[in-house]
Design a protein around this motif. Structure first.
Motif, mmCIF file in Angstrom:
data_model
loop_
_atom_site.group_PDB
_atom_site.id
_atom_site.type_symbol
_atom_site.label_atom_id
_atom_site.label_comp_id
_atom_site.label_asym_id
_atom_site.label_seq_id
_atom_site.Cartn_x
_atom_site.Cartn_y
_atom_site.Cartn_z
ATOM 1 N N ARG A 1 -3.833 3.920 -9.511
ATOM 2 C CA ARG A 1 -3.394 2.795 -8.662
ATOM 3 C C ARG A 1 -3.700 1.465 -9.338
ATOM 4 O O ARG A 1 -2.846 0.570 -9.378
ATOM 5 C CB ARG A 1 -4.077 2.851 -7.292
ATOM 6 C CG ARG A 1 -3.482 3.851 -6.349
ATOM 7 C CD ARG A 1 -3.996 3.671 -4.923
ATOM 8 N NE ARG A 1 -5.444 3.700 -4.815
ATOM 9 C CZ ARG A 1 -6.174 4.788 -4.639
ATOM 10 N NH1 ARG A 1 -5.597 5.965 -4.557
ATOM 11 N NH2 ARG A 1 -7.485 4.715 -4.542
ATOM 12 N N ARG B 1 0.835 -1.216 0.000
ATOM 13 C CA ARG B 1 0.000 0.000 0.000
ATOM 14 C C ARG B 1 0.861 1.254 0.000
ATOM 15 O O ARG B 1 0.623 2.190 -0.755
ATOM 16 C CB ARG B 1 -0.920 0.003 1.213
ATOM 17 C CG ARG B 1 -2.029 -1.016 1.122
ATOM 18 C CD ARG B 1 -3.034 -0.806 2.187
ATOM 19 N NE ARG B 1 -3.617 0.527 1.975
ATOM 20 C CZ ARG B 1 -4.536 1.061 2.737
ATOM 21 N NH1 ARG B 1 -4.979 0.421 3.778
ATOM 22 N NH2 ARG B 1 -5.006 2.246 2.489
ATOM 23 N N ARG B 2 1.851 1.290 0.866
ATOM 24 C CA ARG B 2 2.712 2.464 1.000
ATOM 25 C C ARG B 2 3.485 2.725 -0.303
ATOM 26 O O ARG B 2 3.558 3.850 -0.782
ATOM 27 C CB ARG B 2 3.661 2.268 2.184
ATOM 28 C CG ARG B 2 4.514 3.447 2.527
ATOM 29 C CD ARG B 2 5.343 3.230 3.799
ATOM 30 N NE ARG B 2 6.010 1.943 3.877
ATOM 31 C CZ ARG B 2 5.602 0.911 4.635
ATOM 32 N NH1 ARG B 2 4.532 1.011 5.387
ATOM 33 N NH2 ARG B 2 6.279 -0.222 4.646
ATOM 34 N N ARG C 1 1.164 3.899 -3.108
ATOM 35 C CA ARG C 1 0.748 5.278 -2.838
ATOM 36 C C ARG C 1 1.866 6.253 -3.209
ATOM 37 O O ARG C 1 1.627 7.270 -3.857
ATOM 38 C CB ARG C 1 0.362 5.425 -1.369
ATOM 39 C CG ARG C 1 -0.184 6.788 -1.010
ATOM 40 C CD ARG C 1 -0.686 6.888 0.429
ATOM 41 N NE ARG C 1 0.289 6.466 1.412
ATOM 42 C CZ ARG C 1 0.183 5.368 2.178
ATOM 43 N NH1 ARG C 1 -0.868 4.588 2.081
ATOM 44 N NH2 ARG C 1 1.117 5.070 3.037
#
Length: 139
Positions: free
Chosen positions: A102, A8-9, A12
């Motif tokens: 994303r 996720r990090r 992002r």
């Protein structure tokens, strides 16, 4: 869990670097915007419960996002004391753009994996979804 958080990090950060004119938002601000987009007209207390945050924390986030022009407060027609939250049209488009970016980024990286790895990830998704539901129920 470390792997999921790292994914996720990293995604992002990659998307933030790719999108021009982005405004830096905290994770909590992004979570609130996504929650309001999913549930237009949600109140502050309900958003706080959904995000597992204190009501005053969500109120602070709302004030920040309203000041930034990303969120709107509307008086609840059924209870003039209550406020309903809506993302602005520009924010909705921005969230959609980020989501598309994303999705495209991750989809592109998935094509670089072996077919076996891709199948294993696809097979794990339903179980991860059930785990998420259990965690959300217990929170």
């Amino acid at each position: 869990m470390k792997t999921v958080a790292g994914l996720r990090r990293t995604v992002r950060r990659q998307i933030r670097a790719q999108l021009p004119g982005r405004r830096e938002l905290t994770g909590a601000q992004m979570e609130l915007l996504r929650e309001v987009k999913r549930n237009p007209g949600i109140g502050v207390a309900a958003a706080a419960r959904a995000l597992h945050l204190a009501g005053n924390s969500v109120s602070t986030l709302v004030n920040q996002l309203v000041s930034a022009g990303m969120l709107e407060r509307q008086v609840d027609p059924d209870d003039r004391r209550a406020v309903r939250l809506e993302v602005t049209a520009a924010t909705r488009e921005r969230l959609d753009t980020w989501q598309r970016a994303r999705n495209a980024y991750v989809a592109g990286k998935l094509t670089e994996l072996s077919e076996e790895d891709t199948e294993k990830i696809a097979e794990a998704m339903p179980a991860l979804g059930r785990l998420l539901a259990l965690i959300q129920e217990g929170a």
